[in-house]
Design a protein around this motif. Structure first.
Motif, PDB file in Angstrom:
ATOM      1  N   GLU A 227       1.281  10.744   0.667  1.00 44.82           N
ATOM      2  CA  GLU A 227       0.603  10.004   1.733  1.00 44.82           C
ATOM      3  C   GLU A 227       1.578   8.995   2.315  1.00 44.82           C
ATOM      4  N   GLN A 228       1.831   9.106   3.592  1.00 49.46           N
ATOM      5  CA  GLN A 228       2.735   8.176   4.249  1.00 49.46           C
ATOM      6  C   GLN A 228       1.997   6.895   4.599  1.00 49.46           C
ATOM      7  N   ARG A 229       2.575   5.772   4.190  1.00 47.47           N
ATOM      8  CA  ARG A 229       1.976   4.465   4.462  1.00 47.47           C
ATOM      9  C   ARG A 229       2.985   3.618   5.237  1.00 47.47           C
ATOM     10  N   TYR A 244       5.689   6.116  -4.133  1.00 45.22           N
ATOM     11  CA  TYR A 244       4.516   6.988  -4.183  1.00 45.22           C
ATOM     12  C   TYR A 244       4.732   8.041  -5.270  1.00 45.22           C
ATOM     13  N   SER A 312      -8.416  12.634   2.430  1.00 41.37           N
ATOM     14  CA  SER A 312      -7.320  13.369   1.810  1.00 41.37           C
ATOM     15  C   SER A 312      -5.990  12.783   2.283  1.00 41.37           C
ATOM     16  N   THR A 315      -5.143  10.383  -3.486  1.00 42.44           N
ATOM     17  CA  THR A 315      -4.125   9.667  -4.251  1.00 42.44           C
ATOM     18  C   THR A 315      -4.770   8.865  -5.378  1.00 42.44           C
ATOM     19  N   LYS A 318      -6.829   5.887  -4.137  1.00 45.82           N
ATOM     20  CA  LYS A 318      -8.127   6.227  -3.557  1.00 45.82           C
ATOM     21  C   LYS A 318      -9.129   6.594  -4.646  1.00 45.82           C
TER      22      LYS A 318
END
Length: 351
Positions: A227-229, A244, A312, A315, A318
């Motif tokens: 997941e790109q943050r 990550y 989705s 992670t 989440k």
């Protein structure tokens, strides 16, 4: 009895995906024909074979399929067949590697190039019935008499071309078949999550599919881990394994059952093959829904029985924030990320 709050979930998914769609739809949207492929096959004097095609290998096993097709078509051992990286220096006008059609199109292009080689070798094989592959190739590079004329040899570097066949679909009347064939499959995942440590485990996975290979393991990682943050300034926070969780061997189900349907032939593709891209990727969504069911069971213990948002990929953060308890309630906004950036080279994120 578990000493930590562990919840279980089961997710099931069935997919039916149409492949080899009508080219006119692509041409009308992008202005040019995209679903096509070219291949170049070289046969050297020692009998080795070199393949070049216009598809990109991204871990989906595309190169392996090309080598297998050439090995069967030429009747040589698979170790004699090699591939090179995709390059416009050898095969121009490349098409996109997408839509689960690249394998089929490039297989057909290679098959047609190999058929040209076998056709050119036919006379040499007739002259030497007891010969082997290396004998026929060597003879192809030497002058020989053919019908009282001296031949200077034959070319063993043909090209092959393939494009998606017309399905008979009439876009004006909107009638006919939009796809050449369908790929079907079903998957069921059993998961367990640790509501306290936000860890998850996949004890079992059952998959049934119409193709000879499934990329389920890669697709599961896509549904759970990356997941790109970004910071409010647009700076990428997840720049490596320290920021990550990357997929690991432990993400593979402990019991991984895969069944292939028998009798599911496909006469419209090479050796009854079918697409291996999107179909198994979509099936992996069942592991995401299994985790959501486990989170739902944890929320029910806190008195939360209604619908809830669970995006989705699933992670670890989440999963933990979805299992609402006295600890998660201390976080004001679980979806927010407060970022402190002294510079673009020194940026950290905090919950």
């Amino acid at each position: 009895m578990a000493l930590v709050p562990v919840k279980f979930g089961i997710g099931f998914l069935f997919v039916r995906i149409g492949l080899q769609f009508y080219n006119e739809l692509i041409s009308s949207q992008y202005g040019f024909l995209t679903m096509q492929a070219e291949a170049l096959v070289h046969v050297y004097m020692d009998g080795s074979v070199l393949l070049t095609h216009d598809a990109t290998e991204m871990g989906q096993g595309l190169h392996t399929r090309m080598v297998q097709v050439a090995s069967i078509a030429l009747g040589v051992h698979i170790e004699r067949v090699n591939t090179t990286e995709t390059s416009t220096a050898t095969v121009p006008n490349l098409s996109v590697t997408a839509a689960s059609a690249s394998s089929y199109l490039n297989e057909m292009a290679i098959l047609r190039a190999c058929a040209t080689i076998m056709e050119r070798l036919k006379l040499l094989q007739m002259r030497n019935y007891d010969g082997v592959w290396e004998d026929w190739i060597s003879a192809g590079y030497k002058p020989y008499f053919l019908y009282s004329y001296l031949s200077s040899g034959i070319s063993l570097s043909p090209k092959g071309f393939s494009t998606t066949s017309n399905t008979g679909f009439d876009s004006g009347k909107v009638v006919g078949n939009l796809y050449n064939y369908f790929t079907r499959g079903a998957a069921c995942f059993e998961v367990e999550i640790d509501c306290l440590t936000r860890d998850h485990n996949v004890p079992r996975n059952d998959v049934i599919f119409q193709i000879r290979r499934t990329d389920i393991a890669m697709a599961v990682g896509n549904s759970l881990n990356p997941e790109q943050r970004y910071s409010p300034d647009g700076f990428l926070l997840t720049r490596g394994p320290g920021a990550y969780r990357i997929p690991a061997f432990t993400d593979i189900p402990l019991e991984f059952n895969v069944s292939l349907l028998r009798g599911a032939s496909n006469p419209k593709a090479v050796h009854s093959s079918k697409a291996i891209g999107e179909p198994p990727l979509f099936l992996s969504a069942s592991v995401f829904y299994a985790i959501k069911e486990a989170v739902k069971a944890a929320r029910s213990e806190s008195g939360l029985t209604g619908s809830f948002r669970f995006d989705s990929p699933a992670t670890a953060m989440k999963i933990r924030m979805g299992c609402v308890d006295q600890f998660t309630e201390q976080v004001h906004d679980p979806n927010a990320t407060r970022v402190k950036c002294a510079s673009s080279l020194n940026c950290t994120s905090q919950l």
